[in-house]
Design a protein around this motif. Structure first.
Motif, PDB file in Angstrom:
ATOM      1  N   SER A 160       6.624  35.597  24.752  1.00  0.00           N
ATOM      2  CA  SER A 160       7.686  35.639  23.739  1.00  0.00           C
ATOM      3  C   SER A 160       9.008  36.150  24.293  1.00  0.00           C
ATOM      4  O   SER A 160       9.999  36.169  23.572  1.00  0.00           O
ATOM      5  N   GLY A 161       9.042  36.581  25.531  1.00  0.00           N
ATOM      6  CA  GLY A 161      10.278  37.117  26.097  1.00  0.00           C
ATOM      7  C   GLY A 161      10.596  38.515  25.588  1.00  0.00           C
ATOM      8  O   GLY A 161      11.362  39.248  26.205  1.00  0.00           O
ATOM      9  N   GLU A 162      10.044  38.897  24.446  1.00  0.00           N
ATOM     10  CA  GLU A 162      10.289  40.245  23.876  1.00  0.00           C
ATOM     11  C   GLU A 162       8.983  41.017  23.704  1.00  0.00           C
ATOM     12  O   GLU A 162       8.974  42.056  23.044  1.00  0.00           O
ATOM     13  N   LEU A 248      16.358  43.240  20.305  1.00  0.00           N
ATOM     14  CA  LEU A 248      15.302  43.257  19.282  1.00  0.00           C
ATOM     15  C   LEU A 248      15.893  43.461  17.899  1.00  0.00           C
ATOM     16  O   LEU A 248      15.214  43.272  16.895  1.00  0.00           O
ATOM     17  N   ASP A 249      17.156  43.878  17.844  1.00  0.00           N
ATOM     18  CA  ASP A 249      17.724  44.408  16.606  1.00  0.00           C
ATOM     19  C   ASP A 249      18.816  43.474  16.080  1.00  0.00           C
ATOM     20  O   ASP A 249      19.819  43.242  16.752  1.00  0.00           O
ATOM     21  N   SER A 250      18.612  42.940  14.870  1.00  0.00           N
ATOM     22  CA  SER A 250      19.538  41.917  14.350  1.00  0.00           C
ATOM     23  C   SER A 250      20.959  42.468  14.169  1.00  0.00           C
ATOM     24  O   SER A 250      21.936  41.739  14.353  1.00  0.00           O
ATOM     25  N   SER A 251      21.104  43.747  13.835  1.00  0.00           N
ATOM     26  CA  SER A 251      22.460  44.297  13.670  1.00  0.00           C
ATOM     27  C   SER A 251      23.184  44.297  15.009  1.00  0.00           C
ATOM     28  O   SER A 251      24.346  43.879  15.118  1.00  0.00           O
ATOM     29  N   SER A 252      22.485  44.756  16.035  1.00  0.00           N
ATOM     30  CA  SER A 252      23.078  44.801  17.372  1.00  0.00           C
ATOM     31  C   SER A 252      23.381  43.384  17.858  1.00  0.00           C
ATOM     32  O   SER A 252      24.448  43.120  18.438  1.00  0.00           O
ATOM     33  N   LEU A 253      22.461  42.462  17.606  1.00  0.00           N
ATOM     34  CA  LEU A 253      22.664  41.069  18.043  1.00  0.00           C
ATOM     35  C   LEU A 253      23.860  40.433  17.319  1.00  0.00           C
ATOM     36  O   LEU A 253      24.647  39.706  17.923  1.00  0.00           O
ATOM     37  N   THR A 254      24.003  40.723  16.034  1.00  0.00           N
ATOM     38  CA  THR A 254      25.109  40.145  15.262  1.00  0.00           C
ATOM     39  C   THR A 254      26.453  40.592  15.847  1.00  0.00           C
ATOM     40  O   THR A 254      27.358  39.793  16.101  1.00  0.00           O
ATOM     41  N   ARG A 293      18.948  39.232  28.699  1.00  0.00           N
ATOM     42  CA  ARG A 293      18.149  39.270  29.935  1.00  0.00           C
ATOM     43  C   ARG A 293      16.903  40.129  29.789  1.00  0.00           C
ATOM     44  O   ARG A 293      15.888  39.861  30.391  1.00  0.00           O
ATOM     45  N   GLU A 294      17.003  41.199  28.992  1.00  0.00           N
ATOM     46  CA  GLU A 294      15.926  42.195  29.046  1.00  0.00           C
ATOM     47  C   GLU A 294      15.763  42.919  27.726  1.00  0.00           C
ATOM     48  O   GLU A 294      16.753  43.338  27.113  1.00  0.00           O
ATOM     49  N   THR A 295      14.522  43.019  27.267  1.00  0.00           N
ATOM     50  CA  THR A 295      14.200  43.949  26.174  1.00  0.00           C
ATOM     51  C   THR A 295      12.956  44.735  26.614  1.00  0.00           C
ATOM     52  O   THR A 295      13.062  45.658  27.398  1.00  0.00           O
ATOM     53  N   ARG A 296      11.768  44.278  26.132  1.00  0.00           N
ATOM     54  CA  ARG A 296      10.551  45.053  26.417  1.00  0.00           C
ATOM     55  C   ARG A 296       9.795  44.517  27.636  1.00  0.00           C
ATOM     56  O   ARG A 296       9.887  43.340  27.950  1.00  0.00           O
TER      57      ARG A 296
END
Ligand SMILES: Cc1cc2nc3c(=O)[nH]c(=O)nc-3n(C[C@H](O)[C@H](O)[C@H](O)COP(=O)(O)OP(=O)(O)OC[C@H]3O[C@@H](n4cnc5c(N)ncnc54)[C@H](O)[C@@H]3O)c2cc1C
Length: 420
Positions: A160-162, A248-254, A293-296
């Protein structure tokens, strides 16, 4: 929960390069295999974030050596059939050997490779839960617009990449490096209307970006980015708009998506104004999604270590090869590279693909169990095809035997023409 229920031997979460290879590897080993992807197409970052260069298929030595075969090679063969690939491209400045891609051809090639294997693809579907019994996943919970439904299987791959499935199943993960820092994300720009004579050498871009910053263009970040002409069109790919984001976080991604789009328009203005051949350039596309590029990272039964990969480690339980240099991105800074010994390759053991504590779960691609230095190399797409292929075959071996013996996995990978 809807009444809909499915049953397979192997289920793969995520249809990026790793997930495609895992599903095809499991199907070619004779398993009834399901590949679940939330996007409307396969390819992950390659197609959904316009990462249109496969790195890691070849060593960086001169002459170069192909180190990823198997499912990855099938994808290259499909691209050849579509006249979108003949041979790799050696970047004259860095010496790096890559495969340049066309986005639509890549989506279609991946469809064909999956369909030919007999694996069932399920697009527009998200994995949202896991039913775990006696230390093994019995079923996963999925969601589409009809509602929630269960898919049962004997073995699973998290691509899943995450590391979504690993977390949902209770597996241990690490976010970013030991301090929780992640590599920078980048919104890739596809720019059309660039004259054929435009000079795409890096220094020209760096000079105008530095000058624009002095003139008050405040939203620009990276000064030394990559600009490449894409195959099959006159468009160029430009990687400059960096952001730090919690992917992972929609607020940060937005916040990151909107800020990066602001950057993309600023870069375009600067290029139109100051780079010869960009006078009529236009923004053909960003993303679609910012490239994270990177999360978990999964905590596996073994861990790939930076020291070992830089030394070109060889191991008896190897199931994949990596040959891309360690490549680290910090926001706004040029990428930092460290080469593998002799610009050759290292081997990846099966244990770094086995999720610790969950008997029937393997992981693949950018989430495999590795330290931050090893991650900075093993994350690339060619290597993700290789680890995905190995994880899919390992999961398939487990279905028949209740264990995944490394020599049996290696034998099946070789039968499927993987390079190990
Ligand atoms: C800006 C940028 C530039 C890069 N440049 C290069 C490059 O030039 N060359 C290179 O080789 N590599 C490059 N990389 C690295 C490379 O793109 C990734 O590391 C690689 O794509 C990892 O493959 P993957 O299959 O593990 O994950 P991904 O490509 O991220 O695919 C994971 C897939 O899983 C799906 N998914 C996630 N969660 C779920 C869920 N719960 N249910 C269903 N589906 C799910 C996602 O939609 C996605 O399609 C770059 C990365 C970035 C971000």
């Amino acid at each position: 929960m809807s009444e809909r229920k499915m049953k397979f031997d192997v289920v793969v979460t995520g249809g990026g390069s790793a997930g495609v290879a895992a599903a095809v590897g499991a199907a070619n080993a004779g398993m009834r295999t399901l590949l679940i992807e939330k996007n409307p197409y396969l390819g992950g970052a390659a197609t959904h974030s316009s990462v249109l260069t496969f790195c890691g298929f070849f060593t960086q030595s001169d002459p170069y050596e192909q180190i990823v075969g198997g499912v990855g090679e099938k994808v290259l063969e499909e691209l050849r059939q579509l006249h979108m690939y003949r041979e790799p491209y050696r970047n004259p400045r860095s010496g790096n050997v890559i495969v340049l891609l066309d986005a639509e051809a890549t989506k279609y090639a991946l469809d064909q490779v999956v369909l030919a294997s007999g694996a069932k693809p399920l697009l527009h579907c998200q994995v949202i839960g896991a039913v775990v019994e006696d230390g093994a996943i019995r079923a996963i919970e999925c969601y589409d617009h009809t509602g929630r439904f269960l898919v049962e299987a004997s073995a699973f791959v998290d691509a899943s990449g995450e590391a979504d499935l690993s977390v949902l199943a209770g597996g241990q993960v690490r976010f970013g490096d030991e301090e929780g820092q992640v590599q920078a994300s980048t919104l890739v720009m596809r720019i059309g209307g660039v004259a054929p004579h435009a000079d795409l050498a890096r220094n020209g871009f760096t000079e105008v970006i530095q000058q624009a910053k002095l003139n008050g263009e405040t939203s620009l970040t990276k000064e030394k980015g990559m600009v490449l002409r894409l195959p099959g069109s006159q468009d160029v790919l430009a990687m400059f708009a960096d952001e730090y984001v919690n992917g992972l976080d929609s607020s940060s991604l937005t916040e990151a998506e909107m800020s990066a789009r602001r950057q993309a328009w600023s870069y375009l203005r600067v290029f139109q104004r100051y780079i010869p051949g960009f006078e009529n350039a236009y923004l053909g596309q960003t993303g679609p999604a910012i490239g994270v590029r990177e999360t978990r990272h999964v905590v596996g039964e073994g861990t790939l270590r930076g020291e070992d990969i830089l030394n070109g480690v060889r191991c008896p339980d190897a199931v994949a090869r990596g040959g891309w240099p360690v490549e680290i991105h910090e926001k706004g800074a040029p990428a930092v590279y460290r080469h593998i010994r002799d610009k050759s390759f290292y081997e990846i053991p099966l244990q770094s693909l086995k999720v610790a504590g969950i008997r029937n779960l393997w992981c693949a691609g950018r989430i495999i169990s590795c330290d931050p230095v090893a991650f900075a190399s093993a994350r690339v797409i060619g290597t993700s095809f290789a680890t995905g292929h190995a994880a899919g075959v390992a999961a398939a071996q487990f279905v028949g035997n209740g264990v995944s013996d490394v020599q049996a996995v290696r034998k099946e990978l070789i039968r499927q023409e993987a390079l190990i």
